[in-house]
Write an enzyme that holds these catalytic residues in place. Sequence first.
Site, PDB file in Angstrom:
ATOM      1  N   GLU A 279       0.811  -1.217   0.000  1.00  0.00           N
ATOM      2  CA  GLU A 279       0.000   0.000   0.000  1.00  0.00           C
ATOM      3  C   GLU A 279       0.845   1.268   0.000  1.00  0.00           C
ATOM      4  O   GLU A 279       0.387   2.314  -0.471  1.00  0.00           O
ATOM      5  CB  GLU A 279      -0.925   0.009   1.230  1.00  0.00           C
ATOM      6  CG  GLU A 279      -1.934  -1.128   1.290  1.00  0.00           C
ATOM      7  CD  GLU A 279      -2.940  -1.091   0.158  1.00  0.00           C
ATOM      8  OE1 GLU A 279      -3.212   0.004  -0.378  1.00  0.00           O
ATOM      9  OE2 GLU A 279      -3.463  -2.163  -0.204  1.00  0.00           O
TER      10      GLU A 279
ATOM     11  N   GLU B  58      -1.905   9.032  -0.039  1.00  0.00           N
ATOM     12  CA  GLU B  58      -2.243   8.804  -1.439  1.00  0.00           C
ATOM     13  C   GLU B  58      -1.854  10.036  -2.255  1.00  0.00           C
ATOM     14  O   GLU B  58      -2.435  11.118  -2.100  1.00  0.00           O
ATOM     15  CB  GLU B  58      -3.745   8.519  -1.560  1.00  0.00           C
ATOM     16  CG  GLU B  58      -4.179   8.017  -2.910  1.00  0.00           C
ATOM     17  CD  GLU B  58      -5.626   7.559  -2.926  1.00  0.00           C
ATOM     18  OE1 GLU B  58      -6.163   7.377  -4.034  1.00  0.00           O
ATOM     19  OE2 GLU B  58      -6.215   7.398  -1.831  1.00  0.00           O
TER      20      GLU B  58
END
Length: 279
Positions: free
Chosen positions: A95, A117
């Site tokens: 991730e 992100e």
Amino acid sequence: MQSPLSILIRIILPLLFISCLSAKQDRRDGFKILSKVEWDALFPHINGGDSVSTPFYNYEAFVAATKRFPTFLSNTSTELQRRELAAFLATISHETGGGNEKEMASFYDYGLYYKEELTCLKGCDHYSDTTNTYFPPVNGKSYHGRGPIQLSWNYNYGLFSEQVLGNKDSLLKKPELLVNDAELSFASAIWFWITPQEPKPSCHEVMSGKWIPNQQDSLLGRKPGFGAVMNIVNGGLECGGVYSIRNKFRLQYYLAFCKKLGVNPGENLSCDGQKPYGM
């Protein structure tokens, strides 16, 4: 005049006392399954991305976060503990990874490279589910991926906040706390790992050998093993025969961490034959 033996005892006893205190301190503050030296070897490029100027992820914060969740890695078998740890570290590395696909020899060394992100640094509205009235999104706040597990969506922020911080509003109002507090950030990943969300089991239940597929699971090809973890985390995009580069990398991360931790990866590694949950 004191005998040589009494002098020796006077010297040795304080040293033994200090040694016992040190050992107790190590057991209290350390993490017996993974040492700081091993941690550093697993993450040679840690914090190399969006926190390079102010390092964020660290071993001490990870260990502190594990103490919030006694069931995490709570297997009696050392092999199962190491295998589950490999699965967990592989998942958070996938991730947050920053590896270059052109340099596959070192690709799986780039876990915990990013904390947020990147495409949503200015916010992303599409992670706000306005139909969720119990964990409603707050205007102007973005619930994009943050932290080791890249926790996303307002309902996940709210549920984690409610269960761990005691109220849902802490993170609904300030989701950015997950990139300001390293221990809380790791806690979000461990919480996600150990918390089942119906009809899914938790990743911990799967990797600890506690999950037994029910009849429906069996009919849909779901079996204990890392393949089920991939299904839990992102099955809709990675499982059920759908070709996904994410699927390939996630599994290879796991195999790489199993090798680094010296543990057998077990069975049922793929989720190709598993129907995703909710479909």
